[in-house]
Design a protein around this motif. Structure first.
Motif, PDB file in Angstrom:
ATOM      1  N   ARG A  28       0.825  -1.200   0.000  1.00 24.23           N
ATOM      2  CA  ARG A  28       0.000   0.000   0.000  1.00 24.23           C
ATOM      3  C   ARG A  28       0.863   1.256   0.000  1.00 24.23           C
ATOM      4  N   SER A  29       2.065   1.164   0.581  1.00 23.43           N
ATOM      5  CA  SER A  29       2.923   2.347   0.625  1.00 23.43           C
ATOM      6  C   SER A  29       3.385   2.746  -0.775  1.00 23.43           C
ATOM      7  N   ARG A  30       3.309   1.822  -1.744  1.00 26.40           N
ATOM      8  CA  ARG A  30       3.694   2.131  -3.124  1.00 26.40           C
ATOM      9  C   ARG A  30       2.577   2.858  -3.863  1.00 26.40           C
ATOM     10  N   ILE A  31       1.378   2.848  -3.268  1.00 27.48           N
ATOM     11  CA  ILE A  31       0.219   3.441  -3.925  1.00 27.48           C
ATOM     12  C   ILE A  31      -0.111   4.760  -3.243  1.00 27.48           C
ATOM     13  N   PRO A  32      -0.205   5.873  -3.986  1.00 31.98           N
ATOM     14  CA  PRO A  32      -0.467   7.169  -3.383  1.00 31.98           C
ATOM     15  C   PRO A  32      -1.712   7.173  -2.518  1.00 31.98           C
ATOM     16  N   THR A  33      -1.712   8.052  -1.503  1.00 32.03           N
ATOM     17  CA  THR A  33      -2.812   8.120  -0.547  1.00 32.03           C
ATOM     18  C   THR A  33      -4.150   8.362  -1.230  1.00 32.03           C
ATOM     19  N   HIS A  34      -4.166   9.210  -2.267  1.00 38.54           N
ATOM     20  CA  HIS A  34      -5.443   9.504  -2.910  1.00 38.54           C
ATOM     21  C   HIS A  34      -6.026   8.266  -3.581  1.00 38.54           C
ATOM     22  N   ARG A  35      -5.137   7.355  -4.057  1.00 36.52           N
ATOM     23  CA  ARG A  35      -5.626   6.126  -4.656  1.00 36.52           C
ATOM     24  C   ARG A  35      -6.245   5.223  -3.598  1.00 36.52           C
ATOM     25  N   ARG A  36      -5.578   5.126  -2.435  1.00 32.36           N
ATOM     26  CA  ARG A  36      -6.125   4.311  -1.368  1.00 32.36           C
ATOM     27  C   ARG A  36      -7.461   4.874  -0.915  1.00 32.36           C
ATOM     28  N   GLY A  37      -7.568   6.195  -0.943  1.00 33.56           N
ATOM     29  CA  GLY A  37      -8.826   6.832  -0.578  1.00 33.56           C
ATOM     30  C   GLY A  37      -9.936   6.467  -1.535  1.00 33.56           C
ATOM     31  N   LEU A  38      -9.613   6.366  -2.829  1.00 34.49           N
ATOM     32  CA  LEU A  38     -10.618   5.980  -3.809  1.00 34.49           C
ATOM     33  C   LEU A  38     -11.104   4.563  -3.562  1.00 34.49           C
ATOM     34  N   ARG A  39     -10.175   3.677  -3.163  1.00 31.44           N
ATOM     35  CA  ARG A  39     -10.579   2.311  -2.851  1.00 31.44           C
ATOM     36  C   ARG A  39     -11.579   2.300  -1.712  1.00 31.44           C
ATOM     37  N   VAL A  40     -11.238   3.006  -0.624  1.00 34.89           N
ATOM     38  CA  VAL A  40     -12.119   3.045   0.538  1.00 34.89           C
ATOM     39  C   VAL A  40     -13.461   3.640   0.157  1.00 34.89           C
ATOM     40  N   ALA A  41     -13.431   4.714  -0.633  1.00 31.50           N
ATOM     41  CA  ALA A  41     -14.675   5.352  -1.054  1.00 31.50           C
ATOM     42  C   ALA A  41     -15.538   4.397  -1.862  1.00 31.50           C
ATOM     43  N   ALA A  42     -14.906   3.608  -2.714  1.00 34.25           N
ATOM     44  CA  ALA A  42     -15.661   2.655  -3.533  1.00 34.25           C
ATOM     45  C   ALA A  42     -16.331   1.599  -2.661  1.00 34.25           C
ATOM     46  N   LEU A  43     -15.586   1.086  -1.669  1.00 28.03           N
ATOM     47  CA  LEU A  43     -16.158   0.087  -0.781  1.00 28.03           C
ATOM     48  C   LEU A  43     -17.306   0.664   0.029  1.00 28.03           C
ATOM     49  N   LEU A  44     -17.131   1.899   0.528  1.00 26.03           N
ATOM     50  CA  LEU A  44     -18.188   2.526   1.307  1.00 26.03           C
ATOM     51  C   LEU A  44     -19.420   2.775   0.447  1.00 26.03           C
ATOM     52  N   ALA A  45     -19.206   3.151  -0.804  1.00 30.25           N
ATOM     53  CA  ALA A  45     -20.333   3.377  -1.708  1.00 30.25           C
ATOM     54  C   ALA A  45     -21.102   2.086  -1.947  1.00 30.25           C
ATOM     55  N   LEU A  46     -20.359   0.988  -2.131  1.00 29.12           N
ATOM     56  CA  LEU A  46     -21.012  -0.304  -2.313  1.00 29.12           C
ATOM     57  C   LEU A  46     -21.771  -0.707  -1.055  1.00 29.12           C
ATOM     58  N   ALA A  47     -21.148  -0.486   0.105  1.00 23.11           N
ATOM     59  CA  ALA A  47     -21.807  -0.826   1.363  1.00 23.11           C
ATOM     60  C   ALA A  47     -23.097  -0.034   1.520  1.00 23.11           C
ATOM     61  N   GLY A  48     -23.056   1.243   1.159  1.00 22.82           N
ATOM     62  CA  GLY A  48     -24.255   2.061   1.233  1.00 22.82           C
ATOM     63  C   GLY A  48     -25.335   1.573   0.304  1.00 22.82           C
ATOM     64  N   HIS A 177      -5.895   0.418 -12.356  1.00 23.05           N
ATOM     65  CA  HIS A 177      -5.370   1.734 -12.743  1.00 23.05           C
ATOM     66  C   HIS A 177      -3.863   1.672 -12.887  1.00 23.05           C
ATOM     67  N   ARG A 178      -3.324   2.623 -13.588  1.00 24.23           N
ATOM     68  CA  ARG A 178      -1.882   2.733 -13.769  1.00 24.23           C
ATOM     69  C   ARG A 178      -1.289   3.646 -12.709  1.00 24.23           C
ATOM     70  N   GLU A 179      -0.145   3.256 -12.188  1.00 24.97           N
ATOM     71  CA  GLU A 179       0.623   4.093 -11.274  1.00 24.97           C
ATOM     72  C   GLU A 179       1.840   4.639 -12.012  1.00 24.97           C
ATOM     73  N   HIS A 180       2.225   5.855 -11.676  1.00 26.12           N
ATOM     74  CA  HIS A 180       3.329   6.525 -12.358  1.00 26.12           C
ATOM     75  C   HIS A 180       4.352   7.029 -11.341  1.00 26.12           C
ATOM     76  N   PRO A 181       5.111   6.127 -10.737  1.00 27.95           N
ATOM     77  CA  PRO A 181       6.109   6.554  -9.739  1.00 27.95           C
ATOM     78  C   PRO A 181       7.213   7.391 -10.382  1.00 27.95           C
ATOM     79  N   GLU A 182       7.756   8.300  -9.614  1.00 23.33           N
ATOM     80  CA  GLU A 182       8.773   9.205 -10.151  1.00 23.33           C
ATOM     81  C   GLU A 182      10.094   8.502 -10.436  1.00 23.33           C
ATOM     82  N   SER A 183      10.426   7.513  -9.601  1.00 20.78           N
ATOM     83  CA  SER A 183      11.753   6.906  -9.717  1.00 20.78           C
ATOM     84  C   SER A 183      11.741   5.503 -10.313  1.00 20.78           C
ATOM     85  N   ASN A 184      10.567   5.001 -10.712  1.00 19.34           N
ATOM     86  CA  ASN A 184      10.480   3.651 -11.275  1.00 19.34           C
ATOM     87  C   ASN A 184       9.568   3.656 -12.492  1.00 19.34           C
TER      88      ASN A 184
END
Length: 207
Positions: A28-48, A177-184
């Motif tokens: 998860r540390s390789r994935i930006p915080t905003h992406r993790r937030g989208l995951r949580v938001a998607a799960l919460l939306a489904l739960a709702g 989704h695609r990730e675009h790390p600066e150093s990799n």
């Protein structure tokens, strides 16, 4: 990736408060915080959505554990099949009360709950498949096991998502989704969040 052995759904009995493995935390540390937030938001939306539709399922006939035990192996296997050489990361997302305590429905108790879990696969940078192709592969495998596609494909920037349902049990939100790390080199992340319908909680002992 994680060295934690896979535990069959029926044996795990879904400790929804379980913490992620250290390997999952590293992933998860390789994935930006905003992406993790989208995951949580998607799960919460489904739960709702599942809470809102709870009248479509008779909670006396099925428990949330039975529902998750019937769905999770399909989700895990479909995610793993996109990269058989790797081990998907697993995370129990928790549970949320969805049984109204009164006619108005302003408050809920745990007599019925919606539960969620998450399976993620980080593809190698050398994998040339697009997010759309990965999502399509997973959805096709789930459809082959009786799941039904629900709604239209969602596309935003470099992320693609599709929702599928298993009648009487719950839904899965399949995204990539695609990730675009600066150093990799760029790489793709596949994520499948699974959420039960609002179903009976066998552990509830309240009045």
């Amino acid at each position: 990736m994680s060295t934690r052995p896979r535990v069959p759904a029926a044996a795990l009995r879904w400790d929804w408060g379980m913490a992620p493995s250290r390997a999952y935390a590293r992933t998860r540390s390789r994935i930006p915080t905003h992406r993790r937030g989208l995951r949580v938001a998607a799960l919460l939306a489904l739960a709702g959505a599942m809470t809102a539709c709870s009248t479509q399922v008779d909670p006396a006939q099925r428990t949330y554990r039975q529902a998750m035990d019937s769905m999770y192996p399909d989700v895990y296997d479909a995610a793993k099949a996109v990269d058989p050489g790797s081990k998907p990361e697993e995370f129990g997302g928790g549970s949320s009360a969805c049984h109204p305590q009164d006619f108005v429905g302003d408050s809920m108790d745990d007599a019925q709950v919606v539960a969620s879990a998450d399976v993620s696969v980080i593809l190698s940078a050398s994998d040339s498949r697009s997010p759309d192709q990965l999502v399509r592969e997973v959805v096709t495998r789930l459809e082959g096991k009786g799941w039904k596609r629900s709604g239209n494909k969602e596309k935003r920037d470099d992320e693609v998502a599709v929702r599928v349902t298993r009648p009487g049990s719950g839904s899965a939100h399949v995204s990539a989704h695609r990730e675009h790390p600066e150093s990799n080199r760029d790489f793709t992340v596949l994520d499948v969040g699974v959420v039960t319908d609002c179903l009976r909680n066998p552990g509830y002992s309240g009045g």
